[in-house]
Design a protein around this motif. Structure first.
Motif, PDB file in Angstrom:
ATOM      1  N   GLU A 115     -65.709  85.598-106.061  1.00  8.39           N
ATOM      2  CA  GLU A 115     -65.222  85.852-104.704  1.00  8.39           C
ATOM      3  C   GLU A 115     -64.246  84.772-104.256  1.00  8.39           C
ATOM      4  O   GLU A 115     -63.248  85.055-103.572  1.00  8.39           O
ATOM      5  N   ASN A 116     -64.506  83.536-104.646  1.00  9.34           N
ATOM      6  CA  ASN A 116     -63.613  82.439-104.281  1.00  9.34           C
ATOM      7  C   ASN A 116     -62.241  82.603-104.923  1.00  9.34           C
ATOM      8  O   ASN A 116     -61.198  82.409-104.275  1.00  9.34           O
ATOM      9  N   ILE A 117     -62.223  82.984-106.185  1.00  6.89           N
ATOM     10  CA  ILE A 117     -60.947  83.194-106.892  1.00  6.89           C
ATOM     11  C   ILE A 117     -60.187  84.369-106.279  1.00  6.89           C
ATOM     12  O   ILE A 117     -58.965  84.297-106.078  1.00  6.89           O
ATOM     13  N   LEU A 118     -60.898  85.458-105.964  1.00  5.73           N
ATOM     14  CA  LEU A 118     -60.235  86.627-105.398  1.00  5.73           C
ATOM     15  C   LEU A 118     -59.667  86.331-104.014  1.00  5.73           C
ATOM     16  O   LEU A 118     -58.626  86.877-103.636  1.00  5.73           O
ATOM     17  N   ARG A 119     -60.345  85.464-103.253  1.00  6.83           N
ATOM     18  CA  ARG A 119     -59.814  85.076-101.945  1.00  6.83           C
ATOM     19  C   ARG A 119     -58.483  84.338-102.102  1.00  6.83           C
ATOM     20  O   ARG A 119     -57.549  84.528-101.330  1.00  6.83           O
ATOM     21  N   LYS A 120     -58.405  83.476-103.121  1.00  7.51           N
ATOM     22  CA  LYS A 120     -57.162  82.747-103.373  1.00  7.51           C
ATOM     23  C   LYS A 120     -56.064  83.708-103.798  1.00  7.51           C
ATOM     24  O   LYS A 120     -54.915  83.597-103.374  1.00  7.51           O
ATOM     25  N   THR A 121     -56.406  84.661-104.649  1.00  6.55           N
ATOM     26  CA  THR A 121     -55.439  85.658-105.107  1.00  6.55           C
ATOM     27  C   THR A 121     -54.963  86.501-103.947  1.00  6.55           C
ATOM     28  O   THR A 121     -53.797  86.886-103.866  1.00  6.55           O
ATOM     29  N   PHE A 122     -55.912  86.774-103.037  1.00 11.17           N
ATOM     30  CA  PHE A 122     -55.612  87.646-101.907  1.00 11.17           C
ATOM     31  C   PHE A 122     -54.524  87.073-101.005  1.00 11.17           C
ATOM     32  O   PHE A 122     -53.839  87.806-100.312  1.00 11.17           O
ATOM     33  N   LYS A 123     -54.374  85.739-101.027  1.00  7.29           N
ATOM     34  CA  LYS A 123     -53.378  85.116-100.171  1.00  7.29           C
ATOM     35  C   LYS A 123     -51.972  85.549-100.561  1.00  7.29           C
ATOM     36  O   LYS A 123     -51.034  85.387 -99.789  1.00  7.29           O
ATOM     37  N   LYS A 124     -51.812  86.087-101.754  1.00  7.86           N
ATOM     38  CA  LYS A 124     -50.513  86.586-102.184  1.00  7.86           C
ATOM     39  C   LYS A 124     -50.505  88.103-101.978  1.00  7.86           C
ATOM     40  O   LYS A 124     -50.264  88.587-100.900  1.00  7.86           O
ATOM     41  N   ASP A 130     -57.170 101.890-104.086  1.00  5.11           N
ATOM     42  CA  ASP A 130     -55.866 102.515-103.883  1.00  5.11           C
ATOM     43  C   ASP A 130     -55.023 101.783-102.846  1.00  5.11           C
ATOM     44  O   ASP A 130     -53.917 102.219-102.528  1.00  5.11           O
ATOM     45  N   PHE A 131     -55.536 100.672-102.312  1.00  3.52           N
ATOM     46  CA  PHE A 131     -54.804  99.894-101.315  1.00  3.52           C
ATOM     47  C   PHE A 131     -54.036  98.745-101.982  1.00  3.52           C
ATOM     48  O   PHE A 131     -54.595  98.000-102.778  1.00  3.52           O
ATOM     49  N   LEU A 132     -52.778  98.603-101.634  1.00  4.05           N
ATOM     50  CA  LEU A 132     -51.984  97.454-102.050  1.00  4.05           C
ATOM     51  C   LEU A 132     -51.648  96.674-100.787  1.00  4.05           C
ATOM     52  O   LEU A 132     -51.012  97.199 -99.866  1.00  4.05           O
ATOM     53  N   ILE A 133     -52.070  95.414-100.745  1.00  2.00           N
ATOM     54  CA  ILE A 133     -51.981  94.629 -99.517  1.00  2.00           C
ATOM     55  C   ILE A 133     -51.127  93.394 -99.749  1.00  2.00           C
ATOM     56  O   ILE A 133     -51.387  92.606-100.653  1.00  2.00           O
ATOM     57  N   ASP A 134     -50.113  93.239 -98.919  1.00  2.00           N
ATOM     58  CA  ASP A 134     -49.267  92.050 -98.927  1.00  2.00           C
ATOM     59  C   ASP A 134     -49.512  91.333 -97.605  1.00  2.00           C
ATOM     60  O   ASP A 134     -48.948  91.690 -96.566  1.00  2.00           O
ATOM     61  N   LYS A 135     -50.355  90.328 -97.666  1.00  4.28           N
ATOM     62  CA  LYS A 135     -50.759  89.634 -96.440  1.00  4.28           C
ATOM     63  C   LYS A 135     -49.594  88.893 -95.807  1.00  4.28           C
ATOM     64  O   LYS A 135     -49.440  88.878 -94.581  1.00  4.28           O
ATOM     65  N   GLU A 136     -48.769  88.254 -96.643  1.00  9.00           N
ATOM     66  CA  GLU A 136     -47.671  87.453 -96.120  1.00  9.00           C
ATOM     67  C   GLU A 136     -46.685  88.302 -95.324  1.00  9.00           C
ATOM     68  O   GLU A 136     -46.197  87.897 -94.266  1.00  9.00           O
ATOM     69  N   ASN A 137     -46.383  89.504 -95.837  1.00  2.34           N
ATOM     70  CA  ASN A 137     -45.432  90.394 -95.161  1.00  2.34           C
ATOM     71  C   ASN A 137     -46.113  91.410 -94.255  1.00  2.34           C
ATOM     72  O   ASN A 137     -45.456  92.284 -93.690  1.00  2.34           O
ATOM     73  N   GLU A 153     -55.012  95.871 -85.541  1.00  2.00           N
ATOM     74  CA  GLU A 153     -55.604  96.688 -86.608  1.00  2.00           C
ATOM     75  C   GLU A 153     -55.396  96.025 -87.968  1.00  2.00           C
ATOM     76  O   GLU A 153     -56.311  95.993 -88.789  1.00  2.00           O
ATOM     77  N   PHE A 154     -54.204  95.490 -88.186  1.00  2.00           N
ATOM     78  CA  PHE A 154     -53.930  94.804 -89.457  1.00  2.00           C
ATOM     79  C   PHE A 154     -54.842  93.587 -89.613  1.00  2.00           C
ATOM     80  O   PHE A 154     -55.425  93.369 -90.681  1.00  2.00           O
ATOM     81  N   ASP A 155     -54.966  92.801 -88.554  1.00  2.00           N
ATOM     82  CA  ASP A 155     -55.802  91.598 -88.617  1.00  2.00           C
ATOM     83  C   ASP A 155     -57.258  91.949 -88.921  1.00  2.00           C
ATOM     84  O   ASP A 155     -57.926  91.273 -89.713  1.00  2.00           O
ATOM     85  N   ILE A 156     -57.759  92.998 -88.286  1.00  2.00           N
ATOM     86  CA  ILE A 156     -59.142  93.422 -88.531  1.00  2.00           C
ATOM     87  C   ILE A 156     -59.298  93.934 -89.957  1.00  2.00           C
ATOM     88  O   ILE A 156     -60.251  93.590 -90.660  1.00  2.00           O
ATOM     89  N   PHE A 157     -58.337  94.740 -90.403  1.00  2.00           N
ATOM     90  CA  PHE A 157     -58.390  95.296 -91.756  1.00  2.00           C
ATOM     91  C   PHE A 157     -58.392  94.185 -92.801  1.00  2.00           C
ATOM     92  O   PHE A 157     -59.181  94.195 -93.751  1.00  2.00           O
ATOM     93  N   ILE A 158     -57.512  93.190 -92.610  1.00  2.00           N
ATOM     94  CA  ILE A 158     -57.430  92.071 -93.544  1.00  2.00           C
ATOM     95  C   ILE A 158     -58.730  91.282 -93.561  1.00  2.00           C
ATOM     96  O   ILE A 158     -59.242  90.905 -94.628  1.00  2.00           O
TER      97      ILE A 158
END
Length: 221
Positions: A115-124, A130-137, A153-158
């Motif tokens: 979970e820790n590694i995936l959180r770091k990956t998630f920052k990118k 089926d969801f592709l998430i770009d947090k930065e953009n 809604e985006f903030d809650i979803f993230i």
């Protein structure tokens, strides 16, 4: 919606089965291989969020397999091995291992490290089913179609995605977003309802965002 996929390369069949079943309880879909060559062929065709790699394998040294996998795709790798001496650990990290767990270890620790590694990956950018998430953009795509979320809604979803398969209280959702601290529960519920509608989640029998009575919500991956 598919769960997060993990590739487990482990030649101890008992350990292999135990880890796979344990990870399944935490929402991970674990594909297992004992033979390095079979794992490589599968890895060329499948996409995984993370690899758990034993070092003591038949026909190929684990470090050689590590380098081969990294040459194919830059997927995060946790080394899981009885070779727990400092020399092997240093070599593993020098090659680019994201973590190194010396056997024996508690399986819950493995989950926490995943979970820790995936959180770091998630920052990118991260793919959850089926969801592709770009947090930065601040973009979310479902089956390659953009979802028109409002800022809240985006903030809650993230936040729910970052806490995948964990129960998040309404208070935690408020604290993690730009919502006013005095926001009422029904306002949170309204935002969740709007998010469900936009991602095609049935409110009566949701696949993605589950209601946890009396507490809050859980995003299931």
């Amino acid at each position: 919606m598919k769960t997060l996929k993990i590739l487990l390369i482990e030649d101890d069949l008992q350990m292999q089965k135990f880890i796979a079943e344990y990870l399944k309880d935490y929402g991970f879909d674990c594909n297992v291989f004992e033979n390095p060559k079979d794992a490589i062929e599968n890895f060329k065709k499948e996409d995984y969020e993370l690899i758990i790699l034993d070092l003591m394998l038949p026909d190929m040294d684990g470090f050689d397999l590590f380098k081969k996998l990294k040459s194919i795709k830059d997927t995060p790798i946790i080394i899981s091995s009885a070779r727990g001496d400092i020399g092997n650990k240093i070599h593993g990290f020098e090659l680019g291992a994201d973590d190194y767990l010396a056997k024996p270890y508690e399986p819950r620790e493995l989950v926490l490290r995943i979970e820790n590694i995936l959180r770091k990956t998630f920052k990118k950018t991260i793919k959850i089913g089926d969801f592709l998430i770009d947090k930065e953009n601040r973009t979310v795509f479902l089956d390659d179609f953009p979802i028109d979320f409002t800022k809240i809604e985006f903030d809650i979803f993230i936040f729910l995605c970052e806490n995948l398969n964990k129960i998040s209280s309404r208070e935690q959702i408020i604290n993690a977003t730009s919502l006013d601290i005095n926001t009422k529960n029904r306002t949170i519920d309204m935002h969740i309802s709007n998010i469900r509608y936009k991602i095609g989640d049935d409110s009566k029998n949701p696949k993605f965002i589950k209601s946890v009575w009396g507490i809050g919500y859980k995003f299931v991956g």
